[in-house]
Design an enzyme around this catalytic site. Sequence first.
Site, PDB file in Angstrom:
ATOM      1  N   ARG A  69       0.830  -1.202   0.000  1.00 27.79           N
ATOM      2  CA  ARG A  69       0.000   0.000   0.000  1.00 27.79           C
ATOM      3  C   ARG A  69       0.869   1.258   0.000  1.00 27.79           C
ATOM      4  O   ARG A  69       0.438   2.324  -0.444  1.00 27.79           O
ATOM      5  CB  ARG A  69      -0.944   0.011   1.207  1.00 27.79           C
ATOM      6  CG  ARG A  69      -1.839   1.249   1.283  1.00 27.79           C
ATOM      7  CD  ARG A  69      -2.994   1.058   2.252  1.00 27.79           C
ATOM      8  NE  ARG A  69      -2.526   0.708   3.591  1.00 27.79           N
ATOM      9  CZ  ARG A  69      -2.149   1.599   4.519  1.00 27.79           C
ATOM     10  NH1 ARG A  69      -2.142   2.896   4.240  1.00 27.79           N
ATOM     11  NH2 ARG A  69      -1.769   1.193   5.715  1.00 27.79           N
ATOM     12  N   TYR A 122     -14.729  15.797 -17.991  1.00 28.74           N
ATOM     13  CA  TYR A 122     -15.188  14.412 -18.025  1.00 28.74           C
ATOM     14  C   TYR A 122     -16.337  14.208 -17.036  1.00 28.74           C
ATOM     15  O   TYR A 122     -16.336  14.763 -15.932  1.00 28.74           O
ATOM     16  CB  TYR A 122     -14.016  13.479 -17.715  1.00 28.74           C
ATOM     17  CG  TYR A 122     -14.424  12.069 -17.393  1.00 28.74           C
ATOM     18  CD1 TYR A 122     -15.082  11.284 -18.341  1.00 28.74           C
ATOM     19  CD2 TYR A 122     -14.176  11.523 -16.138  1.00 28.74           C
ATOM     20  CE1 TYR A 122     -15.480   9.991 -18.045  1.00 28.74           C
ATOM     21  CE2 TYR A 122     -14.565  10.228 -15.831  1.00 28.74           C
ATOM     22  CZ  TYR A 122     -15.220   9.473 -16.792  1.00 28.74           C
ATOM     23  OH  TYR A 122     -15.620   8.196 -16.486  1.00 28.74           O
ATOM     24  N   ASP A 205      -5.816  17.960 -16.431  1.00 28.12           N
ATOM     25  CA  ASP A 205      -6.113  16.616 -16.920  1.00 28.12           C
ATOM     26  C   ASP A 205      -5.631  16.546 -18.364  1.00 28.12           C
ATOM     27  O   ASP A 205      -6.211  17.159 -19.264  1.00 28.12           O
ATOM     28  CB  ASP A 205      -7.617  16.336 -16.836  1.00 28.12           C
ATOM     29  CG  ASP A 205      -7.973  14.905 -17.220  1.00 28.12           C
ATOM     30  OD1 ASP A 205      -7.189  14.268 -17.973  1.00 28.12           O
ATOM     31  OD2 ASP A 205      -9.023  14.412 -16.790  1.00 28.12           O
ATOM     32  N   LYS A 230      -5.989   5.103 -20.622  1.00 29.76           N
ATOM     33  CA  LYS A 230      -6.106   5.528 -22.014  1.00 29.76           C
ATOM     34  C   LYS A 230      -4.783   5.301 -22.764  1.00 29.76           C
ATOM     35  O   LYS A 230      -4.341   4.179 -22.901  1.00 29.76           O
ATOM     36  CB  LYS A 230      -6.580   6.973 -22.055  1.00 29.76           C
ATOM     37  CG  LYS A 230      -7.802   7.263 -21.171  1.00 29.76           C
ATOM     38  CD  LYS A 230      -8.989   6.351 -21.445  1.00 29.76           C
ATOM     39  CE  LYS A 230     -10.273   6.810 -20.767  1.00 29.76           C
ATOM     40  NZ  LYS A 230     -10.321   6.604 -19.309  1.00 29.76           N
TER      41      LYS A 230
END
Length: 415
Positions: A69, A122, A205, A230
């Site tokens: 983690r 988005y 972004d 992406k």
Amino acid sequence: MAMKKMSPESLMMSYGFKPELSEGAIKPPIFQTSTFVFRSAEHGKAFFEQAYGLREKDEGEELGLIYSRLNNPDLEILENRLTLWDQSEDAAVFESGMGAITTTLLRFLEPGDLLVHSNPIYGGTDHFVKHVLPKFGIHILGFDPLDSQEEIEKLIQDSGHADKLKMVYVETPANPTNQLVDLEMCRMIADKFQSGEDRPVVAVDNTYMGPLWQHPLKHGADLVLYSATKYIGGHSDVIAGACLGSKEHIAMIKEMRTFLGNMAGPWTGWLLLRSLETLKVRMEQQARNAARVYEEIKDHPKVKTIHYLGALKPGTRQHEIFEKQYASAGAMLSIILEGGEKESFKFLNNLKLIKLAVSLGSTESLAQHPATMTHAGVDPEDRKKYGISDNLVRLSVGLENADDLIWDIKQALEV
């Protein structure tokens, strides 16, 4: 002879990995482990002191492996390599793009702060910004990509929260309209409204452009965000996100990530390491294919217009921004068809080669209907205002033969 400074596409094959530490493996293994054995209790103590910021690192000291983690070899190698394209000091990787975005927003915003953002954004980000952050007492203010610096500054001043501006969040090109925002302008706006010692953060972004075609840090941004699903992943087989910036900013984000627990796992890290090796050749071919597709369908009688960066008219403000900020027109087309939802659905349903699916930047071409799919949760008035219309179809151009893609689009328009 002095060692040549290598290009990112060359360094993607080996940067940050020492084969001698992994039995000579040419590629990083998948470190599928939850925890790591300390050499001694003293080492364990030292690692945790550093991980929790209880002391500064000694010269040459690296954060030891503790628990996946916190850190994992696949994650660390990936973060090192991601810095190369954007020339950032550090990177943080997450299990999704929304994980990267929400963690960043939560880290830098507090009750009473003002977040200024571009429109449209988005759909997932739009919902978090407009419906979740206000529950934490954070003020939200959106602007149009075509607004001037003076108009945006007036919006901020009139909001009544100008002295609380903490972040300017920008999506450029805008998803799905391809409108551009001037990042240097955003930096000037953020600096103008700085109150106290904390400089407002400019976060971008950059998913639409991937790490290749736009480098926001060079234009005044503090943080670059990606849905690594992406172009970075590029194969429609992994969900991931990333944030890049200075060591100081990324350390703050990694601290928040540790306690939210949304870091990327070793399998995700390994898949993205694989994908980074071909990122440049993939993206360049996708851009070439997109240019061909645009030229062949732009004058089709059933196409009203196409929002494509390669079609921006010289002399316009949008073209000026493109010339300053972008290295390519990219591979995203927003096709405005004659008609409305019925005609859009008919076109999408008649595609043979191009897949009807959300997402973008993959090896295969994808088409979808933003108004009823990725941006369905956006307020209808905002969709109308910012051009997310019923006759807009978003196309992510992939690696197929360009002639085949053109044939598929034309036959789907003719049916």
